[in-house]
Scaffold this active site. Structure first.
Site, mmCIF file in Angstrom:
data_model
loop_
_atom_site.group_PDB
_atom_site.id
_atom_site.type_symbol
_atom_site.label_atom_id
_atom_site.label_comp_id
_atom_site.label_asym_id
_atom_site.label_seq_id
_atom_site.Cartn_x
_atom_site.Cartn_y
_atom_site.Cartn_z
ATOM 1 N N GLU A 91 27.144 -92.477 12.859
ATOM 2 C CA GLU A 91 25.938 -92.503 12.808
ATOM 3 C C GLU A 91 25.219 -91.061 12.583
ATOM 4 O O GLU A 91 25.888 -90.003 12.707
ATOM 5 C CB GLU A 91 25.534 -92.913 14.229
ATOM 6 N N CYS A 104 20.682 -84.940 12.287
ATOM 7 C CA CYS A 104 22.002 -84.657 13.052
ATOM 8 C C CYS A 104 23.228 -85.270 12.459
ATOM 9 O O CYS A 104 23.158 -86.493 12.472
ATOM 10 C CB CYS A 104 21.577 -85.221 14.360
ATOM 11 N N CYS A 111 35.853 -88.975 18.734
ATOM 12 C CA CYS A 111 36.282 -87.453 18.925
ATOM 13 C C CYS A 111 37.225 -87.604 20.112
ATOM 14 O O CYS A 111 37.409 -88.390 20.979
ATOM 15 C CB CYS A 111 34.888 -86.779 19.869
ATOM 16 N N CYS A 115 35.014 -85.408 26.635
ATOM 17 C CA CYS A 115 34.125 -85.116 27.540
ATOM 18 C C CYS A 115 33.724 -86.269 28.137
ATOM 19 O O CYS A 115 33.469 -87.476 27.426
ATOM 20 C CB CYS A 115 33.122 -84.306 26.899
ATOM 21 N N CYS A 118 30.265 -88.247 27.316
ATOM 22 C CA CYS A 118 29.833 -88.360 26.254
ATOM 23 C C CYS A 118 30.418 -89.912 25.686
ATOM 24 O O CYS A 118 31.458 -89.922 25.678
ATOM 25 C CB CYS A 118 30.390 -87.494 25.364
ATOM 26 N N GLU A 170 33.745 -83.406 17.130
ATOM 27 C CA GLU A 170 33.534 -82.138 17.194
ATOM 28 C C GLU A 170 33.740 -81.415 15.688
ATOM 29 O O GLU A 170 35.076 -81.403 15.402
ATOM 30 C CB GLU A 170 34.985 -81.542 18.081
ATOM 31 N N SER A 201 27.591 -77.278 16.581
ATOM 32 C CA SER A 201 27.710 -77.191 18.177
ATOM 33 C C SER A 201 29.292 -77.520 18.204
ATOM 34 O O SER A 201 29.694 -78.351 17.598
ATOM 35 C CB SER A 201 26.747 -78.365 18.283
ATOM 36 N N SER A 223 28.579 -76.187 23.992
ATOM 37 C CA SER A 223 28.354 -76.858 24.784
ATOM 38 C C SER A 223 28.784 -76.431 26.360
ATOM 39 O O SER A 223 30.072 -76.611 26.411
ATOM 40 C CB SER A 223 28.855 -78.080 24.362
ATOM 41 N N HIS A 225 27.509 -76.748 29.745
ATOM 42 C CA HIS A 225 27.785 -77.655 30.625
ATOM 43 C C HIS A 225 27.978 -77.221 32.010
ATOM 44 O O HIS A 225 27.715 -78.161 33.101
ATOM 45 C CB HIS A 225 28.206 -78.623 30.137
ATOM 46 N N ASN A 300 21.922 -88.419 28.628
ATOM 47 C CA ASN A 300 21.399 -89.849 28.232
ATOM 48 C C ASN A 300 22.658 -90.825 28.349
ATOM 49 O O ASN A 300 23.599 -90.773 28.233
ATOM 50 C CB ASN A 300 21.279 -89.825 26.606
ATOM 51 N N CYS A 343 21.009 -87.595 22.088
ATOM 52 C CA CYS A 343 22.397 -86.892 22.204
ATOM 53 C C CYS A 343 23.482 -87.848 23.068
ATOM 54 O O CYS A 343 22.945 -88.057 24.170
ATOM 55 C CB CYS A 343 22.257 -85.538 22.845
HETATM 56 N N1 SAH Z 1 31.070 -82.192 19.682
HETATM 57 C C1 SAH Z 1 30.044 -81.170 19.722
HETATM 58 C C2 SAH Z 1 28.893 -81.739 18.862
HETATM 59 C C3 SAH Z 1 28.361 -83.095 19.235
HETATM 60 S S1 SAH Z 1 27.912 -83.436 20.535
HETATM 61 C C4 SAH Z 1 29.881 -80.562 20.886
HETATM 62 O O1 SAH Z 1 30.259 -81.240 22.032
HETATM 63 O O2 SAH Z 1 29.387 -79.637 21.022
HETATM 64 C C5 SAH Z 1 26.187 -82.694 20.868
HETATM 65 C C6 SAH Z 1 25.687 -82.241 22.123
HETATM 66 O O3 SAH Z 1 25.436 -83.403 22.843
HETATM 67 C C7 SAH Z 1 26.551 -81.496 22.942
HETATM 68 O O4 SAH Z 1 25.976 -80.512 23.421
HETATM 69 C C8 SAH Z 1 27.081 -82.629 23.813
HETATM 70 O O5 SAH Z 1 27.790 -82.007 24.933
HETATM 71 C C9 SAH Z 1 26.065 -83.365 24.279
HETATM 72 N N2 SAH Z 1 26.116 -84.571 24.753
HETATM 73 C C10 SAH Z 1 27.130 -85.610 24.834
HETATM 74 N N3 SAH Z 1 26.992 -86.508 25.642
HETATM 75 C C11 SAH Z 1 25.630 -86.640 26.000
HETATM 76 C C12 SAH Z 1 24.800 -87.522 26.749
HETATM 77 N N4 SAH Z 1 25.306 -88.643 27.123
HETATM 78 N N5 SAH Z 1 23.746 -86.953 27.031
HETATM 79 C C13 SAH Z 1 23.262 -85.841 26.645
HETATM 80 N N6 SAH Z 1 24.006 -85.058 25.627
HETATM 81 C C14 SAH Z 1 25.105 -85.275 25.413
HETATM 82 FE FE1 SF4 Z 2 33.555 -84.583 21.439
HETATM 83 FE FE2 SF4 Z 2 31.197 -83.165 21.699
HETATM 84 FE FE3 SF4 Z 2 31.577 -85.676 22.746
HETATM 85 FE FE4 SF4 Z 2 32.875 -83.510 23.711
HETATM 86 S S1 SF4 Z 2 30.574 -83.730 23.706
HETATM 87 S S2 SF4 Z 2 33.488 -85.799 23.343
HETATM 88 S S3 SF4 Z 2 33.349 -82.593 22.032
HETATM 89 S S4 SF4 Z 2 31.398 -85.389 20.658
#
Ligand code: SAH
Ligand code: SF4
Length: 366
Positions: A91, A104, A111, A115, A118, A170, A201, A223, A225, A300, A343
């Site tokens: 996407e 984006c 991935c 995390c 996510c 990632e 990111s 990221s 967190h 989200n 996100c």
């Molecule tokens: N893998 C990379 C980039 C993709 S994610 C990373 O982790 O940085 C882009 C951003 O969205 C990251 O900061 C991630 O932690 C955040 N993200 C992931 N899942 C999310 C969610 N459910 N709600 C809000 N932000 C989220």
């Molecule tokens: Fe991968 Fe980024 Fe999602 Fe973590 S937040 S699982 S590194 S896409």
């Protein structure tokens, strides 16, 4: 195998051109046709001799991911689902704002870093995207946005002005392909974006952050967190390998080459998990030596996530505590809610997730 020219940056195209007995400057013409004019048809490349166009058509293709769906949310956010073969889909999201249009971009199918909050991480990992698939997202967005006269939103006829590598995957775990795609984004004969307008990111792959600094220093978002290792280990498992102290040291090194004089820390606000005033204070102490800005992301939700979004009031208090300590802090607006384009909601279509546990991408970058 036919060569897909979308996989080549400037240097790659020069090598390709000399390889087929053409002058190196042809590479520049090709770059402009392909990336600036969104042309995928050699026949339309009017300043190339017919014989060269035929030679190109014979030996190469300009092959893009196929658009499966194209949704526009009520706030103008647009999401494309793109097929990348074998039943996999990725996407890409376009976010129009008054003075810019941000794309984006995804870097992997799924991935491997898992995390816990996510949706992409929950999907598991299938494979890295090719350069053509990464840069193809920008190609498709520009082409569609420019040609869509029915959409009267502010950005409708403008090209993408900013790229954030914040889609699925990632980016630093697909290092070489991402860097080549970044080269194209920055190249004046291709997309001509400034380094400050292209952001990578990362969840914190320390050795790859150092390599990015050497190879292609663009704006960096981390990221974070969590304000301590115990909590970050749970939310961002790669923290067990590269704990916060090492990550912050890599940020300091990155700043020596970065196009901006700060690092952006992303911080997803999870109710009752990382959103207390005590967490905010711990964060302030943690980053006191790192020039940075904070971007708080309201969580989200997605089916089965197990987390809840912090209330607007909690987010406001958290932001105020950081601000009072002198940290520039923004709260990310949630865009494209109605089309699951926010996100962490990008799920795409990830087939054959068995490689999730193979640890492929993480090891590959070292
Ligand atoms: N893998 C990379 C980039 C993709 S994610 C990373 O982790 O940085 C882009 C951003 O969205 C990251 O900061 C991630 O932690 C955040 N993200 C992931 N899942 C999310 C969610 N459910 N709600 C809000 N932000 C989220
Ligand atoms: Fe991968 Fe980024 Fe999602 Fe973590 S937040 S699982 S590194 S896409």
């Amino acid at each position: 195998m036919t060569i897909n020219l979308l996989n080549y940056d400037s240097k790659g195209l020069v090598d390709f051109c000399t390889g087929i007995g053409e002058k190196p400057f042809r590479a520049r013409q090709l770059l402009r046709w392909i990336h600036q004019n969104s042309t995928a048809d050699f026949n339309a490349m009017s300043d190339l001799a017919k014989s060269l166009r035929e030679k190109l058509a014979d030996q190469a293709v300009i092959e893009l991911p196929q658009i499966i769906s194209d949704y526009v949310a009520t706030d103008g956010t647009r999401k494309w689902l793109l097929a990348v073969g074998a039943g996999n889909g990725i996407e890409t999201v376009y976010i129009p704002e008054a003075n810019r249009g941000t794309l984006c971009v995804s870097s992997q199918v799924g991935c491997a870093l898992a995390c816990t909050f996510c949706s992409t991480g929950k999907q598991g990992f299938n494979r890295n995207l090719t350069v053509a698939e990464i840069v193809g997202q920008l190609w498709i967005a520009n082409k569609t946005l420019r040609s869509d006269v029915s959409d009267t939103s502010i950005q409708a006829n403008r090209a993408v002005t900013n790229v954030v590598m914040m889609g699925m995957g990632e980016p630093l775990a697909n290092f070489e392909n991402v860097v080549t795609a970044l080269d194209l984004m920055l190249d004046d004969h291709a997309y001509g974006l400034s380094r400050r307008r292209v952001t990578v990111s990362t969840s914190g792959l320390v050795p790859a952050i150092d390599r990015l600094r050497e190879r292609c220093p663009v704006a960096l978002a981390i990221s974070l967190h969590a304000p301590n290792d115990a909590l970050r280990d749970q939310l961002v498992p790669i923290n067990k390998k590269y704990p916060i102290k090492e990550l912050l040291a890599a940020c300091q090194r990155y700043l020596l080459a970065a196009p901006r004089d700060f690092i952006t820390f992303e911080y997803v606000m999870l109710a009752g998990v990382n959103d207390s005033i005590a967490h905010a204070r711990e964060l302030i102490a943690l980053v006191q030596d790192t020039p940075c800005k904070f971007n708080l992301i309201p969580f989200n939700s997605f089916p089965g996530s197990g987390f809840k979004r912090s209330t607007a009031e909690t987010v406001r208090v958290f932001r105020d505590v950081l601000m009072q300590a002198g940290l520039v802090t923004t709260v990310r607006k949630t865009r494209g809610d109605d089309i699951a384009a926010a996100c962490g909601q990008l799920a795409g279509q990830v087939k054959d997730k068995t490689r999730r546990t193979a640890g492929v991408s993480v090891e590959a970058v070292q």
